[in-house]
Design an enzyme around this catalytic site. Structure first.
Site, mmCIF file in Angstrom:
data_model
loop_
_atom_site.group_PDB
_atom_site.id
_atom_site.type_symbol
_atom_site.label_atom_id
_atom_site.label_comp_id
_atom_site.label_asym_id
_atom_site.label_seq_id
_atom_site.Cartn_x
_atom_site.Cartn_y
_atom_site.Cartn_z
ATOM 1 N N THR A 208 0.814 -1.214 0.000
ATOM 2 C CA THR A 208 0.000 0.000 0.000
ATOM 3 C C THR A 208 0.852 1.270 0.000
ATOM 4 O O THR A 208 0.360 2.344 0.349
ATOM 5 C CB THR A 208 -0.925 0.022 1.226
ATOM 6 O OG1 THR A 208 -0.119 -0.082 2.421
ATOM 7 C CG2 THR A 208 -1.914 -1.125 1.188
ATOM 8 N N GLY A 210 2.320 4.600 -0.908
ATOM 9 C CA GLY A 210 1.874 5.678 -1.773
ATOM 10 C C GLY A 210 0.403 5.990 -1.739
ATOM 11 O O GLY A 210 -0.071 6.842 -2.506
ATOM 12 N N THR A 211 -0.348 5.351 -0.837
ATOM 13 C CA THR A 211 -1.803 5.572 -0.832
ATOM 14 C C THR A 211 -2.167 7.025 -0.550
ATOM 15 O O THR A 211 -3.062 7.581 -1.193
ATOM 16 C CB THR A 211 -2.494 4.662 0.202
ATOM 17 O OG1 THR A 211 -1.815 4.778 1.454
ATOM 18 C CG2 THR A 211 -2.488 3.227 -0.244
#
Length: 267
Positions: A208, A210-211
């Site tokens: 995950t 860079g969410t």
């Protein structure tokens, strides 16, 4: 000649691993049918395992990048991310002053791995100089605690967190509840009067990275297209949910979300 796509400017740091920061922003903007432009504020040595080093750029370099883009090409929305120091926060806030386009402020404080990306003495500048310029502020729960002291343990705490962030002056805030452990992935968008609860299935995928950058960049891209804040946030939530579901292993740690998970659907 082809009409150019909507233009979006990201003011953020570089992630050498390509999963977050400027790299994630530009991928997101392209995927959503906009033209991404960048003002680099810092360089990080970063991979799937964490941040091994970070170096901020001089304030004058940030100022000149911004003026070069805005004075010639122009922009229809701005997104801010990693600003690193109080001087850079204040410089960017000054550059945003009077700019007649939506501004999405992602108050980046720490990396996915817990590495600090904002100097402790910069928090005051974020609260007093940057957040008042925001059309939408998009803190995660750790950043809410860092900025306001409010700690969110359950979904019921999200309105209190939003009120604490709104007290610093953004028009809207999108409190990202992805760090809550149970149930759906729920975010709260509010301007203090209207509440929009954005819900999506929680995907069992550890990749995950860079969410937060991706969601804020997606909101900015949708605002550049002329959508309202609730419409932009809803579309951004749908895009980042798909990107999380398609996240992939890279290196020995946490891999990135997949910014190109729906090719051909930009615009």
């Amino acid at each position: 000649m082809r009409t150019p796509p909507p233009r979006v400017l990201t003011v953020a740091g570089s992630d050498s691993g390509g999963g977050a920061g400027i790299q994630a922003d530009l991928k997101t903007m392209l995927a959503l049918g906009t033209h991404g432009m960048s003002v680099l504020t810092a360089v990080t040595a970063q991979n799937s395992l964490g941040v091994q080093g970070a170096w901020e750029l001089p304030a004058e370099a940030v100022r000149q990048q911004f003026r070069s883009v805005v004075d010639d090409i122009g922009t229809q929305a701005v997104k801010t991310g990693m600003l690193a120091t109080a001087e850079l926060v204040e410089t960017v806030a000054e550059l945003l002053d009077g700019l007649p386009v939506p501004v999405v402020v992602d108050p980046v404080g720490v990396s996915k791995h817990g590495d600090p990306l904002l100097a402790a003495d910069a928090l005051h500048a974020v609260r007093t100089a940057l957040l008042p310029k925001a059309t939408v502020a998009t803190p995660n729960l750790d950043e809410v605690a860092q900025l306001t002291g409010v700690r969110v343990e359950t979904e019921a705490d999200l309105p209190r967190a939003a009120a604490a962030v709104l007290a610093y002056g953004p028009r809207w805030t999108l409190i990202k509840g992805g760090h809550l452990k149970d149930g759906e992935a729920v975010d709260l968008l509010t301007d203090g009067t209207d509440e929009h609860w954005l819900r999506a299935p929680r995907h069992d995928n550890r990749h995950t990275h860079g969410t937060g950058c991706t969601l804020a960049a997606a909101v900015a891209a949708e605002l550049a297209k002329g959508r309202s804040v609730p419409e932009a946030a809803g579309a951004a939530k749908e895009y980042v949910t798909g990107a999380i579901a398609a996240g992939f292993a890279l290196g020995g740690g946490i891999g990135p979300v997949d910014h190109g998970w729906r090719p051909g659907r930009g615009g």
